[in-house]
Write a protein that holds these residues in place. Structure first.
Motif, PDB file in Angstrom:
ATOM      1  N   SER A  63     -18.147 -47.158  26.764  1.00 56.18           N
ATOM      2  CA  SER A  63     -18.848 -46.827  28.009  1.00 56.18           C
ATOM      3  C   SER A  63     -20.123 -46.009  27.766  1.00 56.18           C
ATOM      4  O   SER A  63     -20.760 -45.545  28.705  1.00 56.18           O
ATOM      5  CB  SER A  63     -17.912 -46.035  28.938  1.00 56.18           C
ATOM      6  OG  SER A  63     -17.509 -44.818  28.336  1.00 56.18           O
TER       7      SER A  63
ATOM      8  N   SER B 286     -23.063 -42.061  30.270  1.00 59.43           N
ATOM      9  CA  SER B 286     -21.850 -42.884  30.303  1.00 59.43           C
ATOM     10  C   SER B 286     -21.740 -43.599  31.632  1.00 59.43           C
ATOM     11  O   SER B 286     -22.259 -43.113  32.653  1.00 59.43           O
ATOM     12  CB  SER B 286     -20.605 -42.032  30.066  1.00 59.43           C
ATOM     13  OG  SER B 286     -20.449 -41.075  31.093  1.00 59.43           O
ATOM     14  N   ASP B 287     -21.068 -44.756  31.624  1.00 65.77           N
ATOM     15  CA  ASP B 287     -20.881 -45.528  32.857  1.00 65.77           C
ATOM     16  C   ASP B 287     -19.891 -44.820  33.786  1.00 65.77           C
ATOM     17  O   ASP B 287     -18.961 -44.168  33.330  1.00 65.77           O
ATOM     18  CB  ASP B 287     -20.347 -46.932  32.520  1.00 65.77           C
ATOM     19  CG  ASP B 287     -21.382 -47.738  31.740  1.00 65.77           C
ATOM     20  OD1 ASP B 287     -22.590 -47.457  31.914  1.00 65.77           O
ATOM     21  OD2 ASP B 287     -20.977 -48.636  30.981  1.00 65.77           O
TER      22      ASP B 287
END
Length: 514
Positions: free
Chosen positions: A477, A513-514
């Motif tokens: 991610s 980060s996602d």
């Protein structure tokens, strides 16, 4: 003497419905009337006992609980079929002879598909030339031997050009019958006998009709190494052997044999899906003087001891997937004991499952200097360099007396010693720090900036794995940028090196980060 195909004598092979079995007993059973046959099923799940009933032993089974009793008069019994007749049925099956020519058709092998064929007489003539077939398959057809007069008929047909024969899942009772089937296939070099049950050999056996074989498949036959040594005089040119799924627990060592190197031409050996649980059970492998490929996947092999001595020096490719190897120390042992490995498979072992996949590959490449293929994927020169340097950064020191130190010394000589190493490199070895870039990492707020020293050749995926351990964001991610400004382009391409992405001394990298 070979029993007739219609025989229901002891050791004859039959089908009961669709299940194969071997007759082990004929006679009465205590407490019942009439005659019974005791059979040993190829599939043990069909069995009910070991040949013993109410305290009386009637026959023995090679696998536990694979026996039962049936009546000789059972309508489900199917007798063995003759080889040549079965071959004709599979390859020259046609419709009725009185079909008008313009509507004649041919049935393709076992598929049951009927295809219209003009000039079928020519087609039939071509198909009838069975001896021209390079590959023959009559597997799972109930073949049990040669029918009356079939040997002479095959001889009269002339020279056979067949090079490969598949007799898997058949009803052949012995090696003697195998020899009778192949005796006129003088060019045969590949024989597949998977899922058969032959009467075990007791003495060294010479079957001259097998002398040209280079490949022999005996998977799921219960044939072990001791029996293979008895068969060896018959197969002097064997280069590939498959003995998978045979319930093997060890390889037999003949205490009186004078042959120091059996199977001198054997290059490829498959021993997957057996029950090996100790490396000492595999010691005879060291005597195979030409072995290059060895497959031991799906066994129960444990950690490799430093004293391991089962690998021949010629070994190049080793498959160890899905065993019980628990630690990386086993790979250090393997690297020193099998120095010529160029291909390796280890997935499904404890130490692999506990390590991120990319780091598994990196660790294997760094430990094995000649490795060219890992888990079926080729190793590039840049990947090798990065793996070796990263391995050194993870292992700045290596105890002098620990196995694996030789490889560590080689890598230090090649790439330089880590700056925080307490071990003494050679006097002319470069220092690894000379090649590192000082970079600042900016994690997501509120975390503070983090200084790191990175190799310019480090791939993006390796950096993500390193940051995963450092800042706690999963690599999958993680998004990396070379600028903080909104709208900056995310770095893509896990194989791209930091230098290609413009990372220089004093550079900065932003992490999101996602």
């Amino acid at each position: 003497m070979v029993a007739p195909l219609h025989s229901l004598s002891i050791n004859s092979r039959i089908l009961v419905g669709t299940d194969r079995c071997t007759i082990r007993y004929r006679g009465s059973v205590l407490g019942t009337s009439g005659e019974w046959m005791g059979v040993e099923w190829d599939d043990p799940s069909r069995g009910k006992h070991n040949g013993e009933k109410e305290g009386v032993r009637y026959f023995d089974c090679r696998l536990a609980n694979s026996g039962s009793f049936i009546r000789p008069s059972s309508p489900k019994i199917v007798l063995r079929k003759p080889f040549l007749a079965t071959l004709k049925d599979r390859y020259v099956a046609t419709t009725a002879e009185n079909t008008p020519l313009e509507h004649e058709s041919v049935i393709l092998g076992r598929s049951g598909i009927e295809v219209e064929a003009p000039n079928l007489a020519k087609v039939r003539k071509r198909l009838a030339k069975l001896r021209e077939l390079r590959e023959i398959g009559v597997d799972d057809e109930g073949v049990g031997g040669m029918g009356e007069g079939e040997g002479e008929e095959m001889k009269q047909m002339g020279e056979w050009k067949t090079r490969g024969l598949n007799l898997s899942s058949s009803l052949i009772p012995s090696w003697e019958v195998v020899a009778l089937i192949v005796q006129h296939l003088e060019k045969l070099d590949s024989l597949i006998l998977t899922s058969n049950r032959f009467s075990p050999l007791k003495i060294p056996t010479l079957l001259p009709f097998l002398k040209n074989l280079s490949h022999l498949s005996l998977n799921d036959t219960l044939i072990g190494w001791k029996e293979m040594l008895l068969l060896e005089p018959s197969i002097p040119n064997l280069s590939s052997l498959e003995l998978s799924s045979n319930h093997l627990t060890s390889l037999y060592i003949d205490p009186v044999s004078t042959a120091s190197s059996p199977f001198p031409k054997l290059v490829d050996l498959r021993l997957d899906f057996n029950s090996f649980g100790s490396w000492d059970q595999l010691l005879p492998l060291a005597t195979l003087s030409s072995l290059r490929t060895l497959s031991l996947s799906y066994n129960s092999l444990p950690a490799l001891p430093p004293s391991i001595a089962c690998f021949p020096p010629t070994l190049e490719t080793l498959h160890l997937a899905n065993n019980r190897i628990p630690n990386w120390e086993s790979m250090d042992v393997l690297a020193e004991k099998a120095t010529g490995l160029i291909g390796l498979t280890v997935r499904g072992n404890g130490f692999v499952d506990a390590t991120p996949r990319a780091l598994v590959r990196l660790g294997l490449i760094a430990r094995f200097g000649e490795l060219k293929v890992v888990e079926g994927s080729e190793v590039t020169s840049s990947e090798r360099k990065d793996s070796e340097i990263y391995f050194l950064s993870l292992n700045p020191d290596f105890p002098v007396d620990k196995i694996g130190r030789k490889r560590w010394d080689v890598l230090v000589e090649k790439h330089g010693a880590p700056t925080n190493s307490k071990s003494q490199p050679s006097s002319n070895a470069p220092v690894l720090s000379d090649k590192l870039l000082n970079v600042t990492i900016h994690p997501p707020p509120p975390a503070s900036p983090l200084p790191l020293r990175l190799l310019p050749t480090m791939p993006l995926r390796t950096l993500k794995l390193k940051l995963q351990k450092t800042i706690g964001i999963k690599a999958a991610s993680m998004r990396l940028f070379g600028k903080e400004a909104e709208g900056a382009t995310e770095w893509e391409g896990d194989r791209r090196e930091l230098s290609d992405l413009g990372v220089e001394e004093g550079g900065e990298i932003w992490v999101r980060s996602d």
